[in-house]
Scaffold this motif. Structure first.
Motif, short mmCIF file in Angstrom:
data_model
loop_
_atom_site.label_atom_id
_atom_site.label_comp_id
_atom_site.label_asym_id
_atom_site.label_seq_id
_atom_site.Cartn_x
_atom_site.Cartn_y
_atom_site.Cartn_z
N ARG A 162 4.20 44.39 12.46
CA ARG A 162 4.80 43.30 13.23
C ARG A 162 6.14 43.68 13.86
NH1 ARG A 162 2.99 41.63 8.56
NH2 ARG A 162 5.08 41.48 7.68
N SER A 163 6.24 44.92 14.31
CA SER A 163 7.47 45.39 14.92
C SER A 163 7.30 45.57 16.43
CB SER A 163 7.90 46.72 14.30
OG SER A 163 8.19 46.55 12.92
N VAL A 164 8.42 45.62 17.13
CA VAL A 164 8.44 45.90 18.56
C VAL A 164 9.17 47.21 18.78
CG1 VAL A 164 9.16 45.10 20.83
CG2 VAL A 164 8.53 43.44 19.08
N MET A 165 8.51 48.16 19.48
CA MET A 165 9.13 49.46 19.72
C MET A 165 9.07 49.81 21.19
SD MET A 165 7.79 51.55 16.38
CE MET A 165 6.22 50.70 16.32
N ASN A 166 10.18 50.27 21.70
CA ASN A 166 10.30 50.61 23.11
C ASN A 166 10.84 52.03 23.22
OD1 ASN A 166 10.47 50.45 25.90
ND2 ASN A 166 12.46 49.43 25.86
N GLY A 167 10.03 52.94 23.75
CA GLY A 167 10.44 54.33 23.88
C GLY A 167 10.43 54.80 25.32
N GLY A 168 11.33 55.68 25.68
CA GLY A 168 11.40 56.22 27.03
C GLY A 168 10.37 57.30 27.28
N ASP A 169 10.56 58.04 28.37
CA ASP A 169 9.62 59.08 28.77
C ASP A 169 9.44 60.12 27.66
OD1 ASP A 169 9.62 57.77 31.15
OD2 ASP A 169 10.73 59.31 32.26
N GLY A 170 8.18 60.51 27.46
CA GLY A 170 7.88 61.58 26.52
C GLY A 170 8.04 61.23 25.06
N CYS A 179 1.75 45.19 15.93
CA CYS A 179 2.97 45.65 16.60
C CYS A 179 2.78 45.65 18.11
CB CYS A 179 3.31 47.08 16.17
SG CYS A 179 3.80 47.27 14.44
N VAL A 180 3.88 45.73 18.83
CA VAL A 180 3.87 46.02 20.26
C VAL A 180 4.59 47.33 20.48
CG1 VAL A 180 4.73 45.34 22.52
CG2 VAL A 180 3.69 43.63 21.04
N LEU A 181 3.90 48.29 21.09
CA LEU A 181 4.46 49.60 21.38
C LEU A 181 4.55 49.77 22.89
CD1 LEU A 181 3.28 49.81 18.46
CD2 LEU A 181 2.78 52.19 18.94
N TYR A 182 5.70 50.17 23.38
CA TYR A 182 5.95 50.24 24.81
C TYR A 182 6.49 51.62 25.12
CZ TYR A 182 7.22 48.17 29.35
OH TYR A 182 7.31 47.85 30.68
N GLY A 183 5.76 52.41 25.94
CA GLY A 183 6.16 53.78 26.22
C GLY A 183 6.30 54.07 27.70
N GLY A 184 7.17 55.04 28.02
CA GLY A 184 7.38 55.46 29.40
C GLY A 184 6.45 56.60 29.78
N ASN A 185 6.80 57.31 30.85
CA ASN A 185 5.99 58.41 31.36
C ASN A 185 5.70 59.44 30.26
OD1 ASN A 185 6.05 57.32 33.91
ND2 ASN A 185 7.65 58.68 34.67
N GLY A 186 4.44 59.80 30.12
CA GLY A 186 4.07 60.86 29.19
C GLY A 186 4.21 60.50 27.73
N SER A 187 4.37 59.24 27.41
CA SER A 187 4.51 58.83 26.02
C SER A 187 3.17 58.83 25.30
CB SER A 187 5.14 57.44 25.93
OG SER A 187 6.47 57.48 26.38
N GLN A 200 3.64 52.57 30.70
CA GLN A 200 4.13 52.42 32.06
C GLN A 200 4.30 53.79 32.70
OE1 GLN A 200 8.05 50.81 32.46
NE2 GLN A 200 8.93 52.02 30.82
N GLN A 201 4.17 53.85 34.01
CA GLN A 201 4.40 55.08 34.75
C GLN A 201 5.37 54.83 35.90
OE1 GLN A 201 0.68 56.84 36.04
NE2 GLN A 201 0.56 58.08 34.20
N TRP A 202 6.29 55.78 36.06
CA TRP A 202 7.25 55.75 37.15
C TRP A 202 7.15 57.05 37.93
CZ3 TRP A 202 10.95 51.73 37.80
CH2 TRP A 202 10.90 50.74 36.82
N GLN A 203 7.42 56.99 39.22
CA GLN A 203 7.39 58.19 40.04
C GLN A 203 8.56 58.14 41.02
OE1 GLN A 203 3.71 58.87 42.08
NE2 GLN A 203 4.28 60.92 42.75
N ASP A 204 9.40 59.19 40.98
CA ASP A 204 10.57 59.27 41.85
C ASP A 204 11.44 58.02 41.76
OD1 ASP A 204 9.67 61.75 42.80
OD2 ASP A 204 8.43 60.78 44.33
N GLY A 205 11.56 57.51 40.53
CA GLY A 205 12.40 56.34 40.31
C GLY A 205 11.76 55.02 40.65
N ASN A 206 10.51 55.05 41.10
CA ASN A 206 9.82 53.82 41.47
C ASN A 206 8.72 53.49 40.48
OD1 ASN A 206 11.25 53.46 43.96
ND2 ASN A 206 10.03 55.14 44.81
N PHE A 207 8.61 52.21 40.12
CA PHE A 207 7.56 51.77 39.20
C PHE A 207 6.18 51.96 39.85
CE2 PHE A 207 4.75 48.38 37.61
CZ PHE A 207 4.73 48.73 36.27
#
Length: 237
Positions: A162-170, A179-187, A200-207
């Motif tokens: 029952r946790s919420v985790m938010n991680g950046g790229d990689g 739980c809710v797991l939230y990851g960036g590019n390459g996570s 989620q995926q971002w490219q050249d600073g754009n969502f």
């Protein structure tokens, strides 16, 4: 106060029939189950209503000040059922809640249950249940149940249920049930049943895109890492 509530798919909860847009009142309210209850943290709804068998609504509840020791459950004598929201909106709301919790953390570096830990790059934070951990890039964050973890790129996050985790790229993120797991590019994300993976995926600073998946044990299996590749969620090492 604004909160979130889960229901069976027929809009019942503990045998009581609810309807969207209606207000309900009762004489007494006391935790855990007397009166009307809801959760401040959207993900805590998973504790009581699993995603594949439930629906969720925003609510306004007349908070009587009581608090559950192990989650964000609140109780009151009056509740108004607002709009139904999907998993995507629930995840987004949980991230907002997590950011608000982490905004309030103090600069401590060790703790037991109910701790607030904040650190910069290349940090190692470990705490108990009901904690809020915030780390910079290359951090390792580990906590117990009902926690909120946030880190930037190339970090390792792990928590209980029952946790919420938010991680950046990689980042590599591991969770327990609901739980809710939230990851960036390459996570890479993995969790146990009834959890939600959000990529989620971002490219050249754009969502670019975001994809959601529920760990149902069939299409998305427990304790297996998944990543987002070419817009599709695939299993990975």
């Amino acid at each position: 106060m604004k909160a979130y509530k889960g229901f069976n798919k027929d809009m019942t909860c503990h045998g009581f029939q609810y309807e969207i847009g209606k207000t309900y009142e009762t004489d007494k309210a006391e935790l855990p189950y007397m009166g009307f209850y809801a959760c401040e943290n959207p993900t805590d709804c998973f504790k009581y209503n699993t995603p594949n068998q439930s629906l969720y609504c925003e609510v306004e509840i007349e908070d009587n000040g009581q608090r559950d020791k192990y989650c964000s459950k609140v109780v009151g004598t009056k509740i108004t059922i607002g709009a139904q929201i999907g998993i995507k909106e629930l995840v987004a709301a949980s991230l907002d809640y997590t950011k608000e919790v982490l905004r309030k953390v103090e600069s401590d570096y060790c703790g037991g249950d109910s701790s607030a830990l904040n650190a910069e790059f290349s940090s190692v934070l470990k705490s108990g249940d009901c904690s809020a951990l915030n780390g910079g890039a290359w951090s390792a964050l580990s906590s117990g149940d009902n926690s909120a973890l946030n880190a930037t790129a190339w970090s390792l996050l792990s928590s209980g249920n029952r946790s919420v985790m938010n991680g950046g790229d990689g980042s590599s993120i591991s969770g327990g049930e609901r739980c809710v797991l939230y990851g960036g590019n390459g996570s890479k994300l993995k969790a146990k049943k009834y959890s939600v993976l959000a990529f989620q995926q971002w490219q050249d600073g754009n969502f670019k895109c975001i994809k959601f998946a529920e760990v149902d044990g069939k299409h998305i299996k427990e304790d297996r890492f998944y990543t987002l590749l070419n817009g599709e969620i695939v299993e990975c090492e």
